[in-house]
Design a protein around this motif. Structure first.
Motif, mmCIF file in Angstrom:
data_model
loop_
_atom_site.group_PDB
_atom_site.id
_atom_site.type_symbol
_atom_site.label_atom_id
_atom_site.label_comp_id
_atom_site.label_asym_id
_atom_site.label_seq_id
_atom_site.Cartn_x
_atom_site.Cartn_y
_atom_site.Cartn_z
ATOM 1 N N VAL A 31 -34.261 -28.765 15.935
ATOM 2 C CA VAL A 31 -34.263 -29.274 14.562
ATOM 3 C C VAL A 31 -34.189 -28.044 13.650
ATOM 4 C CG1 VAL A 31 -35.563 -30.555 12.823
ATOM 5 C CG2 VAL A 31 -35.537 -31.345 15.198
ATOM 6 N N CYS A 48 -33.594 -33.954 18.085
ATOM 7 C CA CYS A 48 -32.314 -33.362 17.693
ATOM 8 C C CYS A 48 -31.218 -34.423 17.736
ATOM 9 C CB CYS A 48 -31.983 -32.198 18.633
ATOM 10 S SG CYS A 48 -30.337 -31.511 18.415
ATOM 11 N N ALA A 60 -30.616 -36.758 5.796
ATOM 12 C CA ALA A 60 -30.856 -35.404 6.300
ATOM 13 C C ALA A 60 -32.243 -34.914 5.898
ATOM 14 C CB ALA A 60 -29.777 -34.440 5.793
ATOM 15 N N LEU A 105 -31.598 -36.922 14.866
ATOM 16 C CA LEU A 105 -31.218 -36.300 13.590
ATOM 17 C C LEU A 105 -29.697 -36.272 13.451
ATOM 18 C CD1 LEU A 105 -32.101 -34.758 10.992
ATOM 19 C CD2 LEU A 105 -31.977 -32.660 12.353
ATOM 20 N N TRP A 143 -35.243 -35.003 8.680
ATOM 21 C CA TRP A 143 -35.683 -33.638 8.977
ATOM 22 C C TRP A 143 -37.182 -33.492 8.691
ATOM 23 C CZ3 TRP A 143 -38.240 -29.945 6.263
ATOM 24 C CH2 TRP A 143 -38.388 -28.717 6.909
#
Length: 197
Positions: free
Chosen positions: A193, A133, A156, A136, A160
């Motif tokens: 996530v 997390c 992104a 990201l 991801w």
């Protein structure tokens, strides 16, 4: 061409380079402190061919947009949101490393070791995968900070996708190691996530 040497470019690029340096050096030193220096390799810096390509692409987008449309880079409020994301992502990830201690590794463990523990306290009480997390948020934040619209979307999607696959793979082994205890934990706590259960 003079736009590349403007205050805006110097500030945004220096923030970006400082974010990258802080992230990787702190990853290395935390790994060395937790696992011992002789157990830490260059892999602990988390620099791969794909990562370098992504960062070079990010820099190229920034320089091209700064050269042809410098006004695109002048939305300071948005750039500052990116900086806040970088800091938040860094804090989340480092909290994950410090909370998990020896249980946090850069490589997924596929064999159970005696020191393995299911960490559910601290930040892990709110997010199952705070390291992912945090990365990201950090990686997208770097691109928001640079006001790179193409790389915001690209980072992104790519980061991801990487973590969605990695979480699935890692959780297969966590379920093997910890059984029902992990199942209950996974039901109760979000992955951290988006759209990954």
């Amino acid at each position: 061409m003079e736009e590349i040497f403007s205050y805006t470019a110097m500030r945004q690029l220096s923030q970006m380079f400082l974010a990258i340096i802080l992230f990787h050096i702190s990853e290395y030193f935390l790994a060395a402190r937790i696992h011992g220096r002789r157990n830490v390799t260059a892999q602990s810096l988390l620099v791969s061919k794909h990562y370098v390509l992504a960062m070079v692409g990010s820099l190229l987008e920034y320089l091209i947009e700064m050269s042809f449309s410098p006004s695109l880079k002048e939305y300071w409020w948005l750039s500052n949101i990116g900086l806040a994301m970088v800091l938040a992502g860094e804090i989340i990830r480092k909290m994950a490393i410090l909370t998990a201690g020896r249980s946090f590794t850069h490589l997924i463990k596929i064999y159970y070791e005696d020191h393995h523990k299911l960490i559910t306290r601290g930040i892990y009480g709110f997010i199952r995968h705070p390291g992912y997390c945090g990365f990201l948020v950090w990686s997208i934040g770097t691109q928001v900070m640079l006001l790179n619209p193409i790389c915001i979307v690209a980072f992104a999607v790519i980061v991801w996708h990487f973590f969605a696959r990695r979480i699935s793979y890692e959780e297969y082994f966590l379920r093997q190691f910890f059984g029902a205890e992990y199942e209950e934990y996974a039901q109760r706590v979000t992955s951290g996530v988006p759209f990954v259960k």
